[in-house]
Design an enzyme around this catalytic site. Structure first.
Site, PDB file in Angstrom:
ATOM      1  N   LEU A  51       0.870  -1.182   0.000  1.00 41.75           N
ATOM      2  CA  LEU A  51       0.000   0.000   0.000  1.00 41.75           C
ATOM      3  C   LEU A  51       0.900   1.223   0.000  1.00 41.75           C
ATOM      4  O   LEU A  51       1.879   1.289   0.741  1.00 41.75           O
ATOM      5  CB  LEU A  51      -0.893   0.021   1.250  1.00 41.75           C
ATOM      6  CG  LEU A  51      -2.208  -0.762   1.220  1.00 41.75           C
ATOM      7  CD1 LEU A  51      -2.916  -0.642   2.572  1.00 41.75           C
ATOM      8  CD2 LEU A  51      -3.130  -0.286   0.099  1.00 41.75           C
ATOM      9  N   ASP A  52       0.560   2.216  -0.811  1.00 40.08           N
ATOM     10  CA  ASP A  52       1.334   3.454  -0.838  1.00 40.08           C
ATOM     11  C   ASP A  52       1.306   4.118   0.533  1.00 40.08           C
ATOM     12  O   ASP A  52       0.352   3.932   1.300  1.00 40.08           O
ATOM     13  CB  ASP A  52       0.754   4.414  -1.881  1.00 40.08           C
ATOM     14  CG  ASP A  52       0.938   3.899  -3.300  1.00 40.08           C
ATOM     15  OD1 ASP A  52       1.871   3.103  -3.517  1.00 40.08           O
ATOM     16  OD2 ASP A  52       0.148   4.283  -4.181  1.00 40.08           O
ATOM     17  N   PRO A  53       2.332   4.925   0.852  1.00 41.31           N
ATOM     18  CA  PRO A  53       2.379   5.572   2.170  1.00 41.31           C
ATOM     19  C   PRO A  53       1.122   6.363   2.531  1.00 41.31           C
ATOM     20  O   PRO A  53       0.672   6.337   3.676  1.00 41.31           O
ATOM     21  CB  PRO A  53       3.596   6.493   2.055  1.00 41.31           C
ATOM     22  CG  PRO A  53       4.476   5.805   1.080  1.00 41.31           C
ATOM     23  CD  PRO A  53       3.554   5.180   0.075  1.00 41.31           C
TER      24      PRO A  53
END
Length: 314
Positions: A51-53
């Protein structure tokens, strides 16, 4: 099977299973891995899909022997809640990037009905070109590394499946709307939002993202990192989903201790009550979870192993 063999079969790490983490914004997926490694004192921890930050939500974490299941869990379908902001496309296709195209949304006559019609065009099998800001490797280098160097390379389009897109709310005064997306693995929601904007003509980017489901793991059953730390400190490990539970869809079979030993030494065995082509959870009589195996030519062909090491003897 003697006590020494049993000890080999059940050797550490003592914590094995999946934790359904609700990832907060501002952390990378590896940040979550690091924090759990520090908590449990275990190196063997991995996640099942980055998951992206800035994204939040379901991030199943594999602990101990469960790391062997990560490829199976990564291959599952996903579900997301995404906010789309109209009027600007960015180089990252989300709100963290630099605006590369913009338009006055008022010039395009955007209505809820027009958005609904456009969303319907993206349901089914669609072609997506992976974004430059992604972890896909080209010639051994990740695309986002090349993007940060100001380079852009050709990416091959991929076929993914969007099972449904449902609008959850419209805020057209602020050029925003929110959607619920159910899709196959490998679908880039950032790219989907970007492509929806291209289709509407006014450009768009993804301004927030929450993963609400990854296979059997759903947001309502997830735990924050703080939840896990508090529970573990109190001796409560109920946040763990056991290896057995992960494979609920497969029938459980029990083999004798001699056949368990043979399986642990890589031999193909047969046992009563199995059917050709079926996949089973295989346990020893003493209760050890040995393998996920498929019956081929009447014998159990190992797909995944969960015993610690080969055992000596016959």
């Amino acid at each position: 099977m003697n006590d020494a063999d049993k000890q080999n079969l059940n050797s550490p790490p003592a914590i094995n299973g999946i934790i359904n983490i609700n990832k907060p914004a501002g952390m990378t997926s590896h940040d979550v891995v690091y924090r759990l490694r520090k908590l449990f004192g275990i190196k063997k921890i991995g996640h099942t899909g980055t998951l992206d930050p800035d994204a939040t939500g379901v991030l199943p974490m594999c602990i101990g022997k469960a790391t062997r299941t990560s490829d199976m869990l990564t291959a599952t379908d996903k579900r997301y809640t995404a906010e789309v902001t109209l009027g600007a496309a960015t180089d990252t296709q989300d709100s963290s990037g630099k605006v590369i195209k913009s338009a006055d949304v008022k010039d395009f006559g955007i209505t809820e009905a027009k958005i609904m019609d456009t969303l319907n065009e993206f349901v089914g099998e669609i072609s997506q070109t992976p974004p430059m800001y992604s972890a896909i490797k080209v010639n051994g280098k990740k695309l986002y590394e090349l993007a940060r160097e100001g380079k852009e390379v050709e990416r091959k389009p991929r076929i993914v499946t969007v099972y449904s897109i449902e609008p959850l709310g419209f805020d057209l005064e602020n050029n925003k709307f929110t959607i619920d997306v159910s899709c196959s693995k490998g679908t880039y929601i950032r790219t989907l939002c970007n492509d929806i904007g291209e289709k509407l003509g006014c450009f768009a980017h993804m301004s927030s993202l929450k993963r609400t489901a990854s296979g059997r793991f759903v947001i309502d059953d997830s735990y924050t990192l703080e939840d896990v730390e508090r529970m573990y400190a109190a001796g409560d490990k109920s946040f763990l989903v056991s290896l057995d539970e992960i494979f609920d869809d497969f029938e459980k079979i029990i083999v004798s201790e001699s056949k368990a030993r043979a399986i642990c030494n890589g031999k193909l065995v047969t046992t009563s009550g199995i059917e050709e082509g079926h996949i089973y959870k295989v346990f020893s009589e003493s209760g050890d979870f040995l393998t996920i195996s498929e019956v081929r030519n009447g014998k159990l062909k190992i797909l995944k192993t969960f015993f610690q090491q080969k055992l000596n003897g016959k």
